[in-house]
Design an enzyme around this catalytic site. Sequence first.
Site, mmCIF file in Angstrom:
data_model
loop_
_atom_site.group_PDB
_atom_site.id
_atom_site.type_symbol
_atom_site.label_atom_id
_atom_site.label_comp_id
_atom_site.label_asym_id
_atom_site.label_seq_id
_atom_site.Cartn_x
_atom_site.Cartn_y
_atom_site.Cartn_z
ATOM 1 N N HIS A 1 -33.576 -35.745 -46.382
ATOM 2 C CA HIS A 1 -34.068 -37.589 -46.294
ATOM 3 C C HIS A 1 -35.323 -37.225 -45.293
ATOM 4 O O HIS A 1 -35.595 -36.723 -44.405
ATOM 5 C CB HIS A 1 -32.966 -38.400 -45.619
ATOM 6 C CG HIS A 1 -31.760 -38.594 -46.281
ATOM 7 N ND1 HIS A 1 -30.913 -39.399 -46.105
ATOM 8 C CD2 HIS A 1 -31.339 -38.036 -47.654
ATOM 9 C CE1 HIS A 1 -29.672 -39.488 -47.188
ATOM 10 N NE2 HIS A 1 -30.026 -38.785 -47.888
ATOM 11 N N TYR B 1 -29.461 -48.586 -41.063
ATOM 12 C CA TYR B 1 -28.989 -48.992 -39.809
ATOM 13 C C TYR B 1 -29.086 -50.581 -39.632
ATOM 14 O O TYR B 1 -30.377 -50.799 -40.071
ATOM 15 C CB TYR B 1 -29.759 -48.294 -38.811
ATOM 16 C CG TYR B 1 -29.427 -46.938 -38.468
ATOM 17 C CD1 TYR B 1 -30.127 -45.929 -39.313
ATOM 18 C CD2 TYR B 1 -28.638 -46.489 -37.402
ATOM 19 C CE1 TYR B 1 -29.789 -44.652 -39.000
ATOM 20 C CE2 TYR B 1 -28.403 -45.146 -37.185
ATOM 21 C CZ TYR B 1 -29.177 -44.164 -38.165
ATOM 22 O OH TYR B 1 -28.803 -42.514 -37.930
ATOM 23 N N PRO C 1 -23.305 -42.233 -30.609
ATOM 24 C CA PRO C 1 -23.903 -41.505 -31.925
ATOM 25 C C PRO C 1 -24.994 -42.231 -32.456
ATOM 26 O O PRO C 1 -25.304 -41.823 -33.737
ATOM 27 C CB PRO C 1 -22.610 -41.646 -32.638
ATOM 28 C CG PRO C 1 -21.832 -42.686 -31.991
ATOM 29 C CD PRO C 1 -22.096 -42.767 -30.740
ATOM 30 N N LYS D 1 -27.585 -37.577 -32.127
ATOM 31 C CA LYS D 1 -28.119 -36.462 -31.223
ATOM 32 C C LYS D 1 -27.230 -35.570 -30.663
ATOM 33 O O LYS D 1 -27.493 -34.747 -30.668
ATOM 34 C CB LYS D 1 -28.977 -37.073 -30.050
ATOM 35 C CG LYS D 1 -30.203 -37.877 -30.502
ATOM 36 C CD LYS D 1 -31.404 -36.732 -30.940
ATOM 37 C CE LYS D 1 -32.380 -37.218 -31.614
ATOM 38 N NZ LYS D 1 -32.737 -36.890 -32.978
ATOM 39 N N TYR E 1 -36.174 -39.341 -33.744
ATOM 40 C CA TYR E 1 -35.060 -39.105 -34.724
ATOM 41 C C TYR E 1 -34.990 -37.753 -35.691
ATOM 42 O O TYR E 1 -34.031 -37.167 -35.719
ATOM 43 C CB TYR E 1 -35.096 -40.271 -35.826
ATOM 44 C CG TYR E 1 -33.851 -40.581 -36.574
ATOM 45 C CD1 TYR E 1 -32.981 -41.200 -36.215
ATOM 46 C CD2 TYR E 1 -33.889 -39.868 -38.023
ATOM 47 C CE1 TYR E 1 -31.663 -41.432 -37.250
ATOM 48 C CE2 TYR E 1 -32.666 -39.955 -38.755
ATOM 49 C CZ TYR E 1 -31.547 -40.686 -38.430
ATOM 50 O OH TYR E 1 -30.615 -40.807 -39.162
HETATM 51 C C1 LIG Z 1 -14.684 -38.737 -32.365
HETATM 52 C C2 LIG Z 1 -16.098 -38.372 -32.257
HETATM 53 C C3 LIG Z 1 -17.042 -38.752 -33.327
HETATM 54 C C4 LIG Z 1 -18.224 -38.434 -33.211
HETATM 55 N N1 LIG Z 1 -19.110 -38.987 -34.209
HETATM 56 C C5 LIG Z 1 -20.390 -38.591 -34.446
HETATM 57 C C6 LIG Z 1 -21.364 -39.251 -35.211
HETATM 58 O O1 LIG Z 1 -20.796 -40.019 -35.968
HETATM 59 N N2 LIG Z 1 -22.685 -38.737 -34.980
HETATM 60 C C7 LIG Z 1 -23.178 -37.929 -34.270
HETATM 61 O O2 LIG Z 1 -24.263 -37.599 -34.020
HETATM 62 N N3 LIG Z 1 -22.354 -37.144 -33.173
HETATM 63 C C8 LIG Z 1 -21.010 -37.750 -33.330
HETATM 64 N N4 LIG Z 1 -20.225 -37.074 -32.426
HETATM 65 C C9 LIG Z 1 -20.608 -36.244 -31.357
HETATM 66 C C10 LIG Z 1 -20.712 -34.590 -32.055
HETATM 67 O O3 LIG Z 1 -19.792 -34.594 -32.741
HETATM 68 C C11 LIG Z 1 -20.665 -33.820 -30.712
HETATM 69 O O4 LIG Z 1 -21.823 -33.913 -30.033
HETATM 70 C C12 LIG Z 1 -20.360 -32.386 -31.105
HETATM 71 O O5 LIG Z 1 -19.287 -32.058 -31.689
HETATM 72 C C13 LIG Z 1 -20.736 -31.421 -29.760
HETATM 73 O O6 LIG Z 1 -20.260 -30.090 -30.027
HETATM 74 P P1 LIG Z 1 -19.621 -29.185 -29.196
HETATM 75 O O7 LIG Z 1 -19.354 -28.106 -29.493
HETATM 76 O O8 LIG Z 1 -20.251 -29.157 -27.916
HETATM 77 O O9 LIG Z 1 -18.077 -30.031 -28.587
HETATM 78 P P2 LIG Z 1 -16.840 -30.162 -29.362
HETATM 79 O O10 LIG Z 1 -17.242 -30.301 -30.902
HETATM 80 O O11 LIG Z 1 -16.146 -31.146 -28.884
HETATM 81 O O12 LIG Z 1 -16.127 -28.782 -29.290
HETATM 82 C C14 LIG Z 1 -15.541 -28.420 -28.156
HETATM 83 C C15 LIG Z 1 -14.181 -27.310 -28.773
HETATM 84 O O13 LIG Z 1 -13.736 -27.023 -27.633
HETATM 85 C C16 LIG Z 1 -12.235 -26.990 -27.746
HETATM 86 N N5 LIG Z 1 -11.700 -27.072 -26.272
HETATM 87 C C17 LIG Z 1 -11.372 -28.332 -25.768
HETATM 88 N N6 LIG Z 1 -11.000 -27.963 -24.650
HETATM 89 C C18 LIG Z 1 -10.672 -26.596 -24.398
HETATM 90 C C19 LIG Z 1 -9.906 -25.642 -23.714
HETATM 91 N N7 LIG Z 1 -9.434 -26.233 -22.595
HETATM 92 N N8 LIG Z 1 -9.488 -24.303 -24.276
HETATM 93 C C20 LIG Z 1 -10.346 -24.087 -25.255
HETATM 94 N N9 LIG Z 1 -10.962 -24.785 -26.150
HETATM 95 C C21 LIG Z 1 -11.037 -26.154 -25.740
HETATM 96 C C22 LIG Z 1 -12.109 -28.154 -28.680
HETATM 97 O O14 LIG Z 1 -10.658 -28.278 -29.285
HETATM 98 C C23 LIG Z 1 -13.255 -28.164 -29.568
HETATM 99 O O15 LIG Z 1 -12.994 -27.428 -30.814
HETATM 100 C C24 LIG Z 1 -18.649 -37.503 -32.341
HETATM 101 C C25 LIG Z 1 -18.072 -36.901 -31.137
HETATM 102 C C26 LIG Z 1 -16.553 -37.225 -31.390
HETATM 103 C C27 LIG Z 1 -15.623 -36.681 -30.178
#
Ligand SMILES: Cc1cc2nc3c(=O)[nH]c(=O)nc-3n(C[C@H](O)[C@H](O)[C@H](O)COP(=O)(O)OP(=O)(O)OC[C@H]3O[C@@H](n4cnc5c(N)ncnc54)[C@H](O)[C@@H]3O)c2cc1C
Length: 397
Positions: A74, A203, A294, A298, A386
């Site tokens: 996009h 948006y 969200p 980012k 963005y």
């Molecule tokens: C419900 C939700 C909706 C979202 N929607 C959007 C959106 O629409 N747009 C957007 O830009 N961002 C969105 N986000 C944000 C985006 O998805 C996150 O920033 C992204 O997933 C970050 O990745 P991460 O790997 O840091 O963390 P996560 O994706 O949270 O991954 C962390 C991992 O660690 C695992 N874990 C947790 N505790 C333990 C433990 N004690 N031992 C072992 N493993 C563990 C979890 O199961 C998970 O698999 C959303 C986040 C959430 C929670």
Amino acid sequence: MADRTQVAIIGAGPAGLLLGQLLHRAGVETVIVERRSRAYCEARIRAGVLEQATRELLIEAGVGERMRREGLVHGGIRLHFDAESHRIPIDQLTGGRTVTIYGQTEVVKDLIAARLESGAPVVFDASDVRVEGIGGDAPVVRYRTGDSAAELHAEFVAGCDGFHGVCRTLAGADAQDSWQREYPFAWLGILADVPPSTDELIYARHARGFALHSMRSETVSRLYLQVAPDEDPDAWADDRIWDELAVRLHADGFTLQPGPIREKSVTPMRSFVAAPMRHGRLLLAGDAAHIVPPTGAKGLNLAVADVAVLADALDAHYATGSDTGLDEYSDRCLRRVWRAQHFSWWMTSMLHVDPRDDAYGAELARSQLRYVCTSPAAATTLAENYVGLPHEFAVRR
Ligand SMILES: Cc1cc2nc3c(=O)[nH]c(=O)nc-3n(C[C@H](O)[C@H](O)[C@H](O)COP(=O)(O)OP(=O)(O)OC[C@H]3O[C@@H](n4cnc5c(N)ncnc54)[C@H](O)[C@@H]3O)c2cc1C
């Protein structure tokens, strides 16, 4: 399963899996320990907008082939307010840079497939995960799988376990500063089996609240409504959701096409930063260290950017013995994190209706929206944030 590794990675979200992929390609040993099942990780519906730097890094890491084929590129977004539709031409305003629409679930599936194909170890369904000894030279990760207890000795631990994980708490409150803001609203998100009614994200700010029309593919739409933080998704029948979306997204020339809703959930909105992101042998990355509302898309991109810096730093440690990258890791990431924090807060404030605010505040937000849609300078500010940060912030391996 290995009981010794160079880098133990806690969490198989985008941050942990991509770090594992980058380090594997650099010849650094890793073990990923994840508390959920593979199926659960692959089904979690979350983000879907990839910055250009994220797209480039996934390709460089050898996991971008399906994204290149199926991702939607996009060059702009639309802002709807006062029944008008305005386009922000992101590509024109940023020298040709674009975003790619490709679900986080798909990114995670691609990364897990690459991990399994590489033969590098990943433990799903690990319970009671504990990390000890991050202040010394020999941290240990203890966990259980089924009835067996396991012990993993590592040289470094990467805390990629998200906002509710254990790693951030290990350093202790005295060793960390944190900043946070709660918002008095949440997002009701739906995934619908209907072709998007728009070819670019919309948006919308409406007197009844924010709405977003996004998509995951040519046949699957993702839409959101601003709701109260304690809203029960079951209180929203499908027809009520589509009616409310039609009201809030309304603009001359736009028609919303409803369809079957496959998934419905409420996501709270919060800003949070913990610093520093390094505590001895523990390195925090992604949501474990910071989260954003969200609205600016980012969260996933910040997680990827952290991991790009961290993989370089760990690669340099093992390849050349230099620890400069590890010493600078936290400061380098936090500079980008705070820029994304501001942008996410700014987009959220401009586009949502704050129930605590008065009519004056609402007029300020509308004025800001009008400015972004009429001033090339204001539009460029939105566009370059963005699509990803300007070059001096950009992370390239
Ligand atoms: C419900 C939700 C909706 C979202 N929607 C959007 C959106 O629409 N747009 C957007 O830009 N961002 C969105 N986000 C944000 C985006 O998805 C996150 O920033 C992204 O997933 C970050 O990745 P991460 O790997 O840091 O963390 P996560 O994706 O949270 O991954 C962390 C991992 O660690 C695992 N874990 C947790 N505790 C333990 C433990 N004690 N031992 C072992 N493993 C563990 C979890 O199961 C998970 O698999 C959303 C986040 C959430 C929670």
